[in-house]
Design a protein around this motif. Structure first.
Motif, PDB file in Angstrom:
ATOM      1  N   VAL A 252       0.861  -1.187   0.000  1.00 56.30           N
ATOM      2  CA  VAL A 252       0.000   0.000   0.000  1.00 56.30           C
ATOM      3  C   VAL A 252       0.893   1.231   0.000  1.00 56.30           C
ATOM      4  CG1 VAL A 252      -1.889   1.216   1.137  1.00 56.30           C
ATOM      5  CG2 VAL A 252      -1.742  -1.291   1.298  1.00 56.30           C
ATOM      6  N   GLU A 253       0.904   1.945  -1.137  1.00 53.08           N
ATOM      7  CA  GLU A 253       1.726   3.143  -1.258  1.00 53.08           C
ATOM      8  C   GLU A 253       0.915   4.372  -0.888  1.00 53.08           C
ATOM      9  OE1 GLU A 253       3.201   3.072  -5.296  1.00 53.08           O
ATOM     10  OE2 GLU A 253       4.938   1.856  -4.708  1.00 53.08           O
ATOM     11  N   GLY A 254       1.620   5.498  -0.671  1.00 55.91           N
ATOM     12  CA  GLY A 254       0.948   6.762  -0.348  1.00 55.91           C
ATOM     13  C   GLY A 254       1.322   7.227   1.043  1.00 55.91           C
ATOM     14  N   PRO A 255       0.860   8.457   1.400  1.00 54.89           N
ATOM     15  CA  PRO A 255       1.196   9.009   2.717  1.00 54.89           C
ATOM     16  C   PRO A 255       0.663   8.123   3.848  1.00 54.89           C
ATOM     17  CG  PRO A 255       0.125  10.649   1.302  1.00 54.89           C
ATOM     18  CD  PRO A 255       0.023   9.351   0.596  1.00 54.89           C
ATOM     19  N   ALA A 256       1.309   8.220   5.011  1.00 57.72           N
ATOM     20  CA  ALA A 256       1.003   7.332   6.134  1.00 57.72           C
ATOM     21  C   ALA A 256      -0.488   7.298   6.487  1.00 57.72           C
ATOM     22  CB  ALA A 256       1.824   7.750   7.351  1.00 57.72           C
ATOM     23  N   GLU A 257      -1.089   8.476   6.617  1.00 60.56           N
ATOM     24  CA  GLU A 257      -2.490   8.541   7.071  1.00 60.56           C
ATOM     25  C   GLU A 257      -3.427   7.917   6.033  1.00 60.56           C
ATOM     26  OE1 GLU A 257      -3.499   9.789   9.983  1.00 60.56           O
ATOM     27  OE2 GLU A 257      -1.604  10.693  10.669  1.00 60.56           O
ATOM     28  N   ALA A 258      -3.180   8.232   4.774  1.00 62.55           N
ATOM     29  CA  ALA A 258      -4.040   7.715   3.698  1.00 62.55           C
ATOM     30  C   ALA A 258      -3.916   6.194   3.614  1.00 62.55           C
ATOM     31  CB  ALA A 258      -3.657   8.358   2.364  1.00 62.55           C
ATOM     32  N   ALA A 259      -2.700   5.692   3.750  1.00 60.45           N
ATOM     33  CA  ALA A 259      -2.482   4.244   3.688  1.00 60.45           C
ATOM     34  C   ALA A 259      -3.207   3.550   4.840  1.00 60.45           C
ATOM     35  CB  ALA A 259      -0.989   3.937   3.727  1.00 60.45           C
ATOM     36  N   ALA A 260      -3.110   4.144   6.031  1.00 56.35           N
ATOM     37  CA  ALA A 260      -3.759   3.539   7.195  1.00 56.35           C
ATOM     38  C   ALA A 260      -5.279   3.523   7.003  1.00 56.35           C
ATOM     39  CB  ALA A 260      -3.371   4.285   8.463  1.00 56.35           C
ATOM     40  N   ARG A 261      -5.827   4.602   6.440  1.00 54.97           N
ATOM     41  CA  ARG A 261      -7.286   4.644   6.175  1.00 54.97           C
ATOM     42  C   ARG A 261      -7.669   3.542   5.204  1.00 54.97           C
ATOM     43  NH1 ARG A 261      -6.838  10.167   6.234  1.00 54.97           N
ATOM     44  NH2 ARG A 261      -6.604  10.272   3.968  1.00 54.97           N
ATOM     45  N   TYR A 262      -6.850   3.384   4.152  1.00 52.50           N
ATOM     46  CA  TYR A 262      -7.101   2.348   3.133  1.00 52.50           C
ATOM     47  C   TYR A 262      -7.122   0.960   3.772  1.00 52.50           C
ATOM     48  CZ  TYR A 262      -6.448  -0.512  -1.069  1.00 52.50           C
ATOM     49  OH  TYR A 262      -6.595  -1.467  -2.048  1.00 52.50           O
TER      50      TYR A 262
ATOM     51  N   ARG B  51      -7.390   0.113   7.056  1.00 54.26           N
ATOM     52  CA  ARG B  51      -8.391  -0.060   8.113  1.00 54.26           C
ATOM     53  C   ARG B  51      -9.777  -0.317   7.513  1.00 54.26           C
ATOM     54  NH1 ARG B  51      -5.898   1.216  13.010  1.00 54.26           N
ATOM     55  NH2 ARG B  51      -7.874   0.728  14.003  1.00 54.26           N
ATOM     56  N   ALA B  52     -10.041   0.275   6.351  1.00 56.45           N
ATOM     57  CA  ALA B  52     -11.349   0.097   5.703  1.00 56.45           C
ATOM     58  C   ALA B  52     -11.512  -1.319   5.149  1.00 56.45           C
ATOM     59  CB  ALA B  52     -11.511   1.121   4.576  1.00 56.45           C
ATOM     60  N   ARG B  53     -10.406  -2.018   4.924  1.00 55.07           N
ATOM     61  CA  ARG B  53     -10.463  -3.348   4.287  1.00 55.07           C
ATOM     62  C   ARG B  53     -10.042  -4.474   5.207  1.00 55.07           C
ATOM     63  NH1 ARG B  53      -9.524   0.611   1.039  1.00 55.07           N
ATOM     64  NH2 ARG B  53     -10.448   0.653  -1.038  1.00 55.07           N
ATOM     65  N   PHE B  54      -9.540  -4.148   6.386  1.00 51.83           N
ATOM     66  CA  PHE B  54      -8.946  -5.147   7.273  1.00 51.83           C
ATOM     67  C   PHE B  54      -9.957  -6.221   7.700  1.00 51.83           C
ATOM     68  CE2 PHE B  54      -7.239  -7.002  11.107  1.00 51.83           C
ATOM     69  CZ  PHE B  54      -5.903  -7.139  10.795  1.00 51.83           C
ATOM     70  N   GLN B  55      -9.544  -7.471   7.595  1.00 50.26           N
ATOM     71  CA  GLN B  55     -10.395  -8.611   7.976  1.00 50.26           C
ATOM     72  C   GLN B  55      -9.614  -9.562   8.877  1.00 50.26           C
ATOM     73  OE1 GLN B  55     -11.444 -10.496   4.310  1.00 50.26           O
ATOM     74  NE2 GLN B  55     -12.777  -8.819   3.666  1.00 50.26           N
ATOM     75  N   PRO B  56     -10.324 -10.439   9.610  1.00 53.90           N
ATOM     76  CA  PRO B  56      -9.590 -11.454  10.380  1.00 53.90           C
ATOM     77  C   PRO B  56      -8.691 -12.264   9.433  1.00 53.90           C
ATOM     78  CG  PRO B  56     -11.937 -11.509  10.926  1.00 53.90           C
ATOM     79  CD  PRO B  56     -11.792 -10.562   9.770  1.00 53.90           C
ATOM     80  N   GLY B  57      -7.464 -12.589   9.876  1.00 56.80           N
ATOM     81  CA  GLY B  57      -6.523 -13.299   9.010  1.00 56.80           C
ATOM     82  C   GLY B  57      -5.572 -12.350   8.290  1.00 56.80           C
ATOM     83  N   ASP B  58      -5.858 -11.033   8.373  1.00 57.17           N
ATOM     84  CA  ASP B  58      -4.959 -10.047   7.773  1.00 57.17           C
ATOM     85  C   ASP B  58      -3.896  -9.612   8.784  1.00 57.17           C
ATOM     86  OD1 ASP B  58      -6.467 -10.125   5.498  1.00 57.17           O
ATOM     87  OD2 ASP B  58      -7.507  -8.214   5.844  1.00 57.17           O
ATOM     88  N   ALA B  59      -2.813  -9.084   8.263  1.00 60.58           N
ATOM     89  CA  ALA B  59      -1.765  -8.505   9.112  1.00 60.58           C
ATOM     90  C   ALA B  59      -1.194  -7.297   8.390  1.00 60.58           C
ATOM     91  CB  ALA B  59      -0.674  -9.534   9.383  1.00 60.58           C
ATOM     92  N   VAL B  60      -0.470  -6.476   9.132  1.00 69.88           N
ATOM     93  CA  VAL B  60       0.152  -5.289   8.545  1.00 69.88           C
ATOM     94  C   VAL B  60       1.656  -5.339   8.808  1.00 69.88           C
ATOM     95  CG1 VAL B  60       0.324  -2.760   8.690  1.00 69.88           C
ATOM     96  CG2 VAL B  60      -1.933  -3.863   8.790  1.00 69.88           C
ATOM     97  N   LEU B  61       2.435  -5.058   7.777  1.00 68.97           N
ATOM     98  CA  LEU B  61       3.897  -4.956   7.888  1.00 68.97           C
ATOM     99  C   LEU B  61       4.237  -3.494   7.628  1.00 68.97           C
ATOM    100  CD1 LEU B  61       6.620  -6.529   8.068  1.00 68.97           C
ATOM    101  CD2 LEU B  61       6.543  -6.704   5.581  1.00 68.97           C
TER     102      LEU B  61
END
Ligand code: AMP
Ligand code: MG
Length: 341
Positions: free
Chosen positions: A243-253, A255-265
């Motif tokens: 996920v490219e882009g500024p920190a806040e925008a990426a986090a919004r992107y 968080r809107a799609r996050f599901q169980p079984g997902d992780a963030v690096l």
């Protein structure tokens, strides 16, 4: 086969050298990643590397030497540029591709008429090469396709029972594989970014062509100059999405799609933005060397459990960030989105 764990005492380094001379496989520490080493002049020994890794036969190995003075033993026609690069960057994370000499078997070079050579910045490994009296052919010490190994524990995980020994030299300082530059054409060409950034190479070489494979995707049937580049690489079991882009925008992107079984690096600085999203930091965005040092360990950690999808944050900028970007893009199979689009 029982895999022996060796330290870096002189006695253990002698043991490692003995195993190499006898045609065995020994995992060696380097400043980049752990290498899976064999006598580079012994085709039967080198053959075992391909088997242990499950590595495709058309993917050549890098020959590790203990000193630049060994170059003429394994390469023909060594241009001035090679001596200049060796002077400036060896021992260090730079591999040079040069015309191969007859002493090196085809198995090591995967049949190419060129060979990749490097002098690693690790005292224990240079001592093993010196004691063995032969150059050590070594790719990264991981199962083919998986993230490279940057600790002895990673190597044991992938290679236990398949190789004679592992020399534990502690965690690798750089954490991503060497920079590869091809000096056999009319112009020096960067085949793989690594611990030495393109800008530093340009300072010595003047001009440098950056191969398409460094940034872009390579078709499966493409004829490439560094054959390893066409394979899926560094990939955990989970799907990776950058996920490219500024920190806040990426986090919004995310968080809107996050599901169980997902992780963030992500970067350490961004951890607070991903609370509740199973985040793992691999280093600090403000210190790209920490990102390269931590990347493969973090990918391996996320490979263990039941993570199915990893949203990954990737650094911008030059220097070693070019290598981090290259490895992450490959682990993602070039699956990249821009959070602002
Ligand atoms: P690894 O670090 O495990 O990926 O293995 C070494 C990599 O070095 C290979 O994947 C190749 O891409 C590259 N390499 C080694 N020898 C050559 C060569 N003669 N020409 C071009 N690339 C090479
Ligand atoms: Mg590798």
């Amino acid at each position: 086969m029982t895999t022996q764990l060796l330290s870096t005492t002189e006695q253990d380094l002698e043991r490692a050298a003995e195993l190499i001379r006898a045609g065995g496989l020994v995992a060696i520490p380097t400043e980049t990643v752990y290498g899976l080493g064999a006598n580079g002049l012994d085709a039967a020994a080198v053959e075992k590397i391909f088997l242990a890794k499950g590595r495709p036969q058309d993917n050549p190995l890098i020959l590790h030497i203990h000193d630049a003075s060994q170059l003429p033993d394994f390469c023909r026609e060594i241009p001035d540029a090679a001596w200049k690069l060796a002077e400036r960057f060896w021992p260090g994370p730079l591999t040079m591709v040069l015309p191969v000499a007859d002493a090196v078997p085809k198995t090591t070079t995967a049949g190419l008429d060129t060979v990749g050579v490097r002098c690693p910045d690790n005292d224990a490994t240079r001592e093993i090469i010196r004691l063995a009296g032969v150059p050590i052919a070594a790719p990264s010490a991981n199962t083919s396709g998986k993230p490279s190994t940057t600790t002895a524990a990673h190597v044991l995980h992938d290679m236990d029972g398949k190789i004679a020994a592992i020399v534990d030299g502690g965690p690798c300082r750089v954490g991503v594989e060497s920079t590869i530059v091809d000096l056999t054409g009319p112009m020096p060409r960067l085949l793989r970014p690594g611990g030495i950034g393109p800008e530093a190479l340009e300072q010595v070489l003047g001009a440098l062509i950056v191969d398409r494979a460094v940034t872009g995707e390579i078709a499966k049937d493409a004829v490439v100059r560094a054959p390893g580049m066409k394979y899926k690489h560094y990939a955990p079991a989970a799907e990776v999405l950058i996920v490219e882009g500024p920190a806040e925008a990426a986090a919004r992107y995310v968080r809107a799609r996050f599901q169980p079984g997902d992780a963030v690096l992500c970067f350490e600085e961004e951890l607070p933005l991903y609370a509740g999203c199973n985040p793992t930091a691999y280093g600090r965005e403000s210190s790209p060397a920490t990102l390269s040092a931590g990347l493969f360990g973090a990918l391996r950690k996320l490979d263990g459990g039941d993570v199915q999808r990893i949203f990954a944050r990737c650094p911008t900028g030059g220097g070693i960030s070019v290598a981090v970007r290259n490895r992450l893009r490959k682990s993602a199979g070039f699956h990249i989105v821009n959070a602002e689009e």
